[in-house]
Motif scaffolding. Structure first.
Motif, short mmCIF file in Angstrom:
data_model
loop_
_atom_site.label_atom_id
_atom_site.label_comp_id
_atom_site.label_asym_id
_atom_site.label_seq_id
_atom_site.Cartn_x
_atom_site.Cartn_y
_atom_site.Cartn_z
N GLY A 17 -13.13 -3.78 -2.46
CA GLY A 17 -13.37 -3.00 -3.58
C GLY A 17 -12.47 -2.04 -4.00
O GLY A 17 -11.21 -2.31 -3.88
N ASN A 18 -12.90 -0.99 -4.23
CA ASN A 18 -12.08 0.12 -4.78
C ASN A 18 -11.21 0.91 -3.69
O ASN A 18 -10.08 1.41 -4.01
N ALA A 19 -11.77 0.71 -2.27
CA ALA A 19 -11.02 1.06 -1.37
C ALA A 19 -9.75 0.36 -1.17
O ALA A 19 -8.66 0.85 -0.94
N ARG A 20 -9.77 -0.89 -1.46
CA ARG A 20 -8.63 -1.80 -1.43
C ARG A 20 -7.58 -1.34 -2.53
O ARG A 20 -6.14 -1.44 -2.25
N LEU A 21 -8.11 -1.12 -3.75
CA LEU A 21 -7.33 -0.46 -4.92
C LEU A 21 -6.50 0.75 -4.31
O LEU A 21 -5.22 0.95 -4.64
N ARG A 46 -5.71 7.30 -12.58
CA ARG A 46 -4.79 6.63 -13.24
C ARG A 46 -4.89 5.10 -12.74
O ARG A 46 -4.77 4.23 -13.58
N ARG A 47 -4.35 5.14 -11.73
CA ARG A 47 -4.15 3.69 -10.94
C ARG A 47 -5.31 3.07 -11.17
O ARG A 47 -5.40 1.55 -11.13
N LEU A 48 -6.59 3.40 -10.55
CA LEU A 48 -7.91 2.90 -10.44
C LEU A 48 -8.69 2.78 -11.75
O LEU A 48 -9.57 1.71 -11.85
N ALA A 49 -8.12 3.52 -12.48
CA ALA A 49 -8.82 3.42 -14.00
C ALA A 49 -10.31 3.76 -13.86
O ALA A 49 -11.34 3.00 -14.38
N ALA A 57 -14.83 8.69 -4.02
CA ALA A 57 -15.82 8.05 -3.25
C ALA A 57 -14.62 6.68 -2.50
O ALA A 57 -14.94 6.50 -1.48
N ALA A 58 -13.78 6.20 -3.36
CA ALA A 58 -13.01 5.14 -2.80
C ALA A 58 -12.12 5.68 -1.77
O ALA A 58 -11.81 4.92 -0.81
N VAL A 59 -11.36 6.78 -1.90
CA VAL A 59 -10.52 7.38 -1.33
C VAL A 59 -11.20 7.63 0.11
O VAL A 59 -10.61 7.73 1.23
N ASP A 60 -12.33 8.21 0.02
CA ASP A 60 -13.11 8.65 1.31
C ASP A 60 -13.43 7.29 1.98
O ASP A 60 -13.62 7.22 3.56
N PRO A 203 -20.38 -0.03 -5.41
CA PRO A 203 -19.93 -0.64 -4.33
C PRO A 203 -19.25 0.09 -3.34
O PRO A 203 -19.54 0.37 -2.12
N ALA A 204 -18.45 0.93 -3.94
CA ALA A 204 -17.42 1.90 -2.95
C ALA A 204 -18.42 2.84 -2.47
O ALA A 204 -18.22 3.34 -1.12
#
Length: 297
Positions: A17-21, A46-49, A57-60, A203-204
């Motif tokens: 999901g967003n963690a992979r992005l 900007r990169r994840l839009a 949350a995705a970075v964490d 999901p993230a």
């Protein structure tokens, strides 16, 4: 090195999901074999839009997985320096090319390798896999070669959290609350305590809750959520409100840890509250004198 780091994320990383992005964004910005890049929240957004809360949350989640680490914290105007440990010194495998993937070598015509003799009118030059592009049919021997080099059959496959699918968009999760099986005890404890909130997390965010539950335990997360809801006078309407409080919790205590003793009472009895001085002795003397006078009467 950028292509090597991105190849590691595509073929070796387990984050989804967003963690992979987030991992792909860092890999795309790397320039050396140490697989590091400086990136701030605005650049991730900007990169994840995605929104700020979804991006954080995705970075964490990526940090909790261990596939992304903070090499240097942010200082002043310098953004945080991230590193992908698994991609350090990683070199992607070159994909082989040759007769199997390129045009077939022309063979010498003859009885065994040339075209079969035909009868009747000449149908003209024959065309097929040897003279044209591979035909994607079940009977074609080139069908396996025309498939891409990624996908469920050749790429990595990781089992998702039971009850949570990443096939839909985050908007679909915003409409209907899909609670994974691991989170049902947590949701039940908070709901039983009278805290009624919406649980349609992205999901993230569910992956972040899973990582925090493994670190601190479902009981600690439920107790912290009930306390946070009680402190908020305006009320809590969404479970996303608890994420920041959960990230500040300590890890679950080790088994067999003895709780600290309760502090002793600091209440001083009245008979020992003040030391006996001249005033107290004078009061005792007057009381004895009055008792003697009443006895004489």
């Amino acid at each position: 090195m950028t292509l090597d780091a991105m190849d590691w994320v595509w073929t070796r990383a387990k984050s989804r999901g967003n963690a992979r992005l987030v991992l792909l964004a860092v890999a795309d910005a790397t320039t050396g074999p140490e697989a590091t890049a400086r990136m701030g929240t605005a650049e991730f957004m900007r990169r994840l839009a995605a929104s700020r809360s979804t991006t954080r949350a995705a970075v964490d989640t990526a940090l909790a997985s261990g596939e992304l680490i903070e090499d240097e914290p942010a200082q002043g105007s310098r953004a945080t320096k991230y590193q992908i440990p698994g991609a350090v010194g990683y070199v992607r495998t070159a994909r082989a090319t040759g007769p199997e993937s390129g045009p077939k070598a022309q063979t010498t015509p003859g009885p065994e390798s040339g075209p079969l003799p035909t009868t009747g009118p000449n149908p003209g030059p024959l065309t097929g896999p040897e003279s044209g592009p591979p035909v994607d049919t079940p009977q074609s021997p080139y069908r396996a070669e025309s498939r891409p080099l990624w996908g469920p059959e050749s790429g990595p496959h990781h089992p998702p959290i039971e009850g949570l699918s990443e096939g839909g968009s985050e908007r679909a999760h915003d409409a209907v609350a899909v609670i994974p099986e691991f989170a049902r005890p947590l949701v039940d404890q908070i709901t039983t305590a009278g805290v009624l909130v919406a649980w349609n997390l992205a999901p993230a965010e569910w992956f972040l809750v899973d990582a925090l539950a493994k670190r601190s335990g479902l009981g600690m997360l439920a107790a912290a959520a009930v306390q946070a809801a009680a402190r908020n006078r305006r009320g809590v309407s969404h479970a996303r409100y608890f994420l920041r409080a959960w990230q500040s919790l300590p890890p679950a205590p080790a088994l067999g840890t003895v709780p600290a003793a309760a502090p002793a009472s600091n209440v001083i009895p009245l008979d020992r509250a003040q030391p006996r001085g001249r005033v107290a002795e004078s009061v005792d003397y007057l009381a004895e004198a009055l008792a003697a006078m009443e006895a004489q009467q």
